[in-house]
Design a protein around this motif. Sequence first.
Motif, PDB file in Angstrom:
ATOM      1  N   TYR A   5      52.378 158.832  15.085  1.00 54.89           N
ATOM      2  CA  TYR A   5      51.462 159.270  16.129  1.00 54.89           C
ATOM      3  C   TYR A   5      50.906 160.630  15.740  1.00 54.89           C
ATOM      4  N   ARG A   6      49.625 160.805  16.013  1.00 55.51           N
ATOM      5  CA  ARG A   6      48.970 162.075  15.725  1.00 55.51           C
ATOM      6  C   ARG A   6      48.091 162.429  16.913  1.00 55.51           C
ATOM      7  N   GLN A   7      48.211 163.669  17.382  1.00 59.48           N
ATOM      8  CA  GLN A   7      47.375 164.082  18.505  1.00 59.48           C
ATOM      9  C   GLN A   7      45.908 164.022  18.100  1.00 59.48           C
ATOM     10  N   LYS A  53      45.487 162.610  24.064  1.00 61.10           N
ATOM     11  CA  LYS A  53      45.521 161.318  23.385  1.00 61.10           C
ATOM     12  C   LYS A  53      46.289 161.445  22.082  1.00 61.10           C
ATOM     13  N   HIS A  54      47.028 160.400  21.764  1.00 63.21           N
ATOM     14  CA  HIS A  54      47.690 160.307  20.469  1.00 63.21           C
ATOM     15  C   HIS A  54      47.215 159.041  19.787  1.00 63.21           C
ATOM     16  N   CYS A  65      45.745 153.782  20.418  1.00 60.13           N
ATOM     17  CA  CYS A  65      45.771 155.079  21.083  1.00 60.13           C
ATOM     18  C   CYS A  65      46.609 154.975  22.350  1.00 60.13           C
ATOM     19  N   SER A  67      47.219 157.545  25.805  1.00 63.67           N
ATOM     20  CA  SER A  67      46.828 158.788  26.457  1.00 63.67           C
ATOM     21  C   SER A  67      47.443 158.838  27.846  1.00 63.67           C
TER      22      SER A  67
END
Length: 151
Positions: A5-7, A53-54, A65, A67
Motif C-alpha cells: 500500500y502506498r499513500q 487514499k492508499h 484503492c 480510502s
Amino acid sequence: MTIEYRQAALEDAEALVNIYNASFYEDYLRYGSCPGYGNTKEMMEESIIRYPKHIILCDHEPVGCISYTKLGRGVYEVACLCVVPEFQGKGIGTQAIRFLKTLLEDWEKLTLVTPLDKKQNVKFYTEKCGFHIESTERDGNVELARLTAER
C-alpha cells in the motif's frame, strides 16, 4: 503475489481515475450512474485531499484503492474500496480492510455503504471482513446497505 500500500499523492490522480473507472464500470452500467465512475482528474485531486487514499499494489502494479474519512472519535467511514476486475477474487480486498484496521490504530467502528442488491459485495464484507448490516438507505434509485464493523 505481494500486496503493498502506498499513500496516494495528487500526481496519482489520473492513475486513480483509471482504477476507479475500471472497478466501477459495471456499477455504472447496472445503475445508470455511480459516484466512483467518470470522475475527472480535477475531481480526483479534490478527493485525494478530502479522503486519505492508499493505492493497492500487487507485485508493484497499481490494482486498487482504499480510502476513508474520520467521522468522529474512533469512527471511520470506508469511503471507497475498489480493485480492478482482473484482480478481484484474489483476497486483495480482504487484505485491504485488514490494512485499514491496522492503519487506523484508534478505530472502534468502521462503516460503509454498498448497494444492497450486490450480493457479492454484501457477502464479502459480512463473511470475510467482519461487518454486519446495520440499516438500509436510499440514494436515488439504489437501495444501499449500511454496514458496520466494531472492535
